[in-house]
Design a protein around this motif. Structure first.
Motif, PDB file in Angstrom:
ATOM      1  N   LEU A 145       0.828  -1.201   0.000  1.00 50.67           N
ATOM      2  CA  LEU A 145       0.000   0.000   0.000  1.00 50.67           C
ATOM      3  C   LEU A 145       0.862   1.250   0.000  1.00 50.67           C
ATOM      4  O   LEU A 145       1.833   1.342   0.735  1.00 50.67           O
ATOM      5  CB  LEU A 145      -0.904   0.038   1.234  1.00 50.67           C
ATOM      6  CG  LEU A 145      -2.060  -0.935   1.280  1.00 50.67           C
ATOM      7  CD1 LEU A 145      -2.847  -0.720   2.562  1.00 50.67           C
ATOM      8  CD2 LEU A 145      -2.966  -0.761   0.086  1.00 50.67           C
ATOM      9  N   GLU A 146       0.470   2.171  -0.809  1.00 53.71           N
ATOM     10  CA  GLU A 146       1.145   3.464  -0.841  1.00 53.71           C
ATOM     11  C   GLU A 146       0.218   4.502  -0.227  1.00 53.71           C
ATOM     12  O   GLU A 146      -0.227   5.435  -0.886  1.00 53.71           O
ATOM     13  CB  GLU A 146       1.531   3.820  -2.265  1.00 53.71           C
ATOM     14  CG  GLU A 146       2.534   2.849  -2.872  1.00 53.71           C
ATOM     15  CD  GLU A 146       2.903   3.204  -4.295  1.00 53.71           C
ATOM     16  OE1 GLU A 146       2.548   4.307  -4.762  1.00 53.71           O
ATOM     17  OE2 GLU A 146       3.539   2.370  -4.936  1.00 53.71           O
ATOM     18  N   VAL A 147      -0.079   4.285   1.051  1.00 53.50           N
ATOM     19  CA  VAL A 147      -1.002   5.147   1.773  1.00 53.50           C
ATOM     20  C   VAL A 147      -0.276   5.701   2.986  1.00 53.50           C
ATOM     21  O   VAL A 147       0.253   4.944   3.798  1.00 53.50           O
ATOM     22  CB  VAL A 147      -2.247   4.347   2.229  1.00 53.50           C
ATOM     23  CG1 VAL A 147      -3.162   5.205   3.070  1.00 53.50           C
ATOM     24  CG2 VAL A 147      -2.981   3.782   1.032  1.00 53.50           C
ATOM     25  N   GLY A 148      -0.251   7.024   3.076  1.00 55.45           N
ATOM     26  CA  GLY A 148       0.375   7.660   4.226  1.00 55.45           C
ATOM     27  C   GLY A 148      -0.488   7.531   5.461  1.00 55.45           C
ATOM     28  O   GLY A 148      -1.714   7.404   5.367  1.00 55.45           O
ATOM     29  N   ASP A 149       0.136   7.558   6.625  1.00 56.16           N
ATOM     30  CA  ASP A 149      -0.596   7.396   7.883  1.00 56.16           C
ATOM     31  C   ASP A 149      -1.613   8.504   8.130  1.00 56.16           C
ATOM     32  O   ASP A 149      -2.569   8.303   8.877  1.00 56.16           O
ATOM     33  CB  ASP A 149       0.378   7.323   9.060  1.00 56.16           C
ATOM     34  CG  ASP A 149       1.160   6.020   9.074  1.00 56.16           C
ATOM     35  OD1 ASP A 149       0.709   5.053   8.434  1.00 56.16           O
ATOM     36  OD2 ASP A 149       2.221   5.978   9.729  1.00 56.16           O
ATOM     37  N   ASP A 150      -1.422   9.663   7.513  1.00 53.81           N
ATOM     38  CA  ASP A 150      -2.336  10.784   7.733  1.00 53.81           C
ATOM     39  C   ASP A 150      -3.419  10.897   6.659  1.00 53.81           C
ATOM     40  O   ASP A 150      -4.238  11.806   6.684  1.00 53.81           O
ATOM     41  CB  ASP A 150      -1.549  12.085   7.816  1.00 53.81           C
ATOM     42  CG  ASP A 150      -0.738  12.363   6.554  1.00 53.81           C
ATOM     43  OD1 ASP A 150      -0.497  11.416   5.781  1.00 53.81           O
ATOM     44  OD2 ASP A 150      -0.345  13.518   6.357  1.00 53.81           O
ATOM     45  N   GLU A 151      -3.450   9.947   5.712  1.00 56.67           N
ATOM     46  CA  GLU A 151      -4.440   9.994   4.630  1.00 56.67           C
ATOM     47  C   GLU A 151      -5.786   9.435   5.084  1.00 56.67           C
ATOM     48  O   GLU A 151      -5.849   8.525   5.903  1.00 56.67           O
ATOM     49  CB  GLU A 151      -3.957   9.175   3.424  1.00 56.67           C
ATOM     50  CG  GLU A 151      -2.835   9.831   2.662  1.00 56.67           C
ATOM     51  CD  GLU A 151      -2.497   9.062   1.405  1.00 56.67           C
ATOM     52  OE1 GLU A 151      -3.426   8.775   0.615  1.00 56.67           O
ATOM     53  OE2 GLU A 151      -1.319   8.735   1.220  1.00 56.67           O
ATOM     54  N   ASN A 152      -6.836   9.989   4.529  1.00 56.88           N
ATOM     55  CA  ASN A 152      -8.183   9.457   4.729  1.00 56.88           C
ATOM     56  C   ASN A 152      -8.512   8.540   3.563  1.00 56.88           C
ATOM     57  O   ASN A 152      -8.222   8.844   2.415  1.00 56.88           O
ATOM     58  CB  ASN A 152      -9.212  10.583   4.812  1.00 56.88           C
ATOM     59  CG  ASN A 152      -9.081  11.357   6.096  1.00 56.88           C
ATOM     60  OD1 ASN A 152      -8.795  10.796   7.139  1.00 56.88           O
ATOM     61  ND2 ASN A 152      -9.306  12.660   6.033  1.00 56.88           N
ATOM     62  N   ILE A 153      -9.142   7.413   3.868  1.00 61.21           N
ATOM     63  CA  ILE A 153      -9.479   6.415   2.860  1.00 61.21           C
ATOM     64  C   ILE A 153     -10.977   6.471   2.590  1.00 61.21           C
ATOM     65  O   ILE A 153     -11.781   6.255   3.485  1.00 61.21           O
ATOM     66  CB  ILE A 153      -9.081   5.000   3.345  1.00 61.21           C
ATOM     67  CG1 ILE A 153      -7.624   4.951   3.810  1.00 61.21           C
ATOM     68  CG2 ILE A 153      -9.379   3.953   2.289  1.00 61.21           C
ATOM     69  CD1 ILE A 153      -6.617   5.366   2.771  1.00 61.21           C
ATOM     70  N   THR A 154     -11.338   6.740   1.345  1.00 56.51           N
ATOM     71  CA  THR A 154     -12.754   6.801   0.963  1.00 56.51           C
ATOM     72  C   THR A 154     -13.267   5.398   0.666  1.00 56.51           C
ATOM     73  O   THR A 154     -12.497   4.438   0.546  1.00 56.51           O
ATOM     74  CB  THR A 154     -12.941   7.668  -0.287  1.00 56.51           C
ATOM     75  OG1 THR A 154     -12.242   7.037  -1.379  1.00 56.51           O
ATOM     76  CG2 THR A 154     -12.414   9.081  -0.079  1.00 56.51           C
ATOM     77  N   LEU A 155     -14.565   5.302   0.502  1.00 56.19           N
ATOM     78  CA  LEU A 155     -15.189   4.025   0.173  1.00 56.19           C
ATOM     79  C   LEU A 155     -14.627   3.471  -1.126  1.00 56.19           C
ATOM     80  O   LEU A 155     -14.357   2.272  -1.242  1.00 56.19           O
ATOM     81  CB  LEU A 155     -16.709   4.171   0.086  1.00 56.19           C
ATOM     82  CG  LEU A 155     -17.489   2.935  -0.367  1.00 56.19           C
ATOM     83  CD1 LEU A 155     -17.236   1.743   0.562  1.00 56.19           C
ATOM     84  CD2 LEU A 155     -18.973   3.245  -0.468  1.00 56.19           C
ATOM     85  N   GLU A 156     -14.447   4.325  -2.120  1.00 53.81           N
ATOM     86  CA  GLU A 156     -13.938   3.848  -3.417  1.00 53.81           C
ATOM     87  C   GLU A 156     -12.533   3.265  -3.294  1.00 53.81           C
ATOM     88  O   GLU A 156     -12.234   2.228  -3.886  1.00 53.81           O
ATOM     89  CB  GLU A 156     -13.974   4.983  -4.463  1.00 53.81           C
ATOM     90  CG  GLU A 156     -15.360   5.412  -4.846  1.00 53.81           C
ATOM     91  CD  GLU A 156     -16.264   4.248  -5.267  1.00 53.81           C
ATOM     92  OE1 GLU A 156     -15.828   3.411  -6.085  1.00 53.81           O
ATOM     93  OE2 GLU A 156     -17.399   4.160  -4.781  1.00 53.81           O
ATOM     94  N   VAL A 157     -11.671   3.935  -2.528  1.00 55.02           N
ATOM     95  CA  VAL A 157     -10.312   3.429  -2.319  1.00 55.02           C
ATOM     96  C   VAL A 157     -10.379   2.101  -1.554  1.00 55.02           C
ATOM     97  O   VAL A 157      -9.662   1.155  -1.859  1.00 55.02           O
ATOM     98  CB  VAL A 157      -9.451   4.464  -1.567  1.00 55.02           C
ATOM     99  CG1 VAL A 157      -8.111   3.886  -1.154  1.00 55.02           C
ATOM    100  CG2 VAL A 157      -9.250   5.709  -2.428  1.00 55.02           C
ATOM    101  N   PHE A 158     -11.267   2.045  -0.568  1.00 60.85           N
ATOM    102  CA  PHE A 158     -11.446   0.832   0.235  1.00 60.85           C
ATOM    103  C   PHE A 158     -11.890  -0.336  -0.645  1.00 60.85           C
ATOM    104  O   PHE A 158     -11.353  -1.430  -0.559  1.00 60.85           O
ATOM    105  CB  PHE A 158     -12.462   1.087   1.357  1.00 60.85           C
ATOM    106  CG  PHE A 158     -12.593  -0.041   2.323  1.00 60.85           C
ATOM    107  CD1 PHE A 158     -11.637  -0.257   3.302  1.00 60.85           C
ATOM    108  CD2 PHE A 158     -13.685  -0.890   2.260  1.00 60.85           C
ATOM    109  CE1 PHE A 158     -11.767  -1.305   4.209  1.00 60.85           C
ATOM    110  CE2 PHE A 158     -13.821  -1.944   3.155  1.00 60.85           C
ATOM    111  CZ  PHE A 158     -12.853  -2.146   4.137  1.00 60.85           C
ATOM    112  N   LYS A 159     -12.881  -0.074  -1.515  1.00 63.39           N
ATOM    113  CA  LYS A 159     -13.359  -1.126  -2.431  1.00 63.39           C
ATOM    114  C   LYS A 159     -12.237  -1.637  -3.313  1.00 63.39           C
ATOM    115  O   LYS A 159     -12.094  -2.845  -3.528  1.00 63.39           O
ATOM    116  CB  LYS A 159     -14.492  -0.597  -3.303  1.00 63.39           C
ATOM    117  CG  LYS A 159     -15.811  -0.450  -2.628  1.00 63.39           C
ATOM    118  CD  LYS A 159     -16.827   0.069  -3.647  1.00 63.39           C
ATOM    119  CE  LYS A 159     -18.166   0.335  -3.053  1.00 63.39           C
ATOM    120  NZ  LYS A 159     -19.104   0.853  -4.068  1.00 63.39           N
TER     121      LYS A 159
END
Length: 117
Positions: free
Chosen positions: A100-114
């Motif tokens: 995953l290329e997700v920073g600890d301070d990023e918010n994850i939307t439903l679309e990203v989650f899916k």
């Protein structure tokens, strides 16, 4: 640790075999087919085809299930969850979060989650 044991661990990690076996086991428990061996063969054939981009990768959950999991995590209904929640959800579902290329301070939307699930 012995060299042979280290090589074995590296082999398992490189080929992501624990994740595959966990996923196969989860699919068996979710679907509970009458003929589990044939079911596993079909799933592995779909995995093979999915990797060649000839078909869909077999999913444990459908879109409604993924949305339900997301809504359980997004208890305030903000439309997003934290990166920590995202990683933990993937781990709980038996999915890898290593790439995953997700920073600890990023918010994850439903679309990203899916997409991740």
């Amino acid at each position: 640790m012995a060299a042979g044991e280290e090589q074995s661990r590296e082999y398992l990690r490189r080929h992501r075999l624990p994740e595959l076996l966990h996923h196969l086991g989860a699919l068996l428990l979710f679907h509970r087919p009458e003929r589990p061996r044939e079911f596993l063969i079909q799933v592995l054939e779909r995995v093979k085809a999915g990797r060649r981009a000839e078909g869909e990768y077999p999913d444990l959950m459908d879109e409604a299930n993924v949305e339900a999991v997301f809504s359980l995590l997004d208890v305030l209904g903000q439309g997003h969850i934290t990166a920590v929640q995202y990683r933990e959800a993937l781990k709980t579902l038996g999915l890898s979060s290593e790439d995953l290329e997700v920073g600890d301070d990023e918010n994850i939307t439903l679309e990203v989650f899916k997409e991740g699930v």
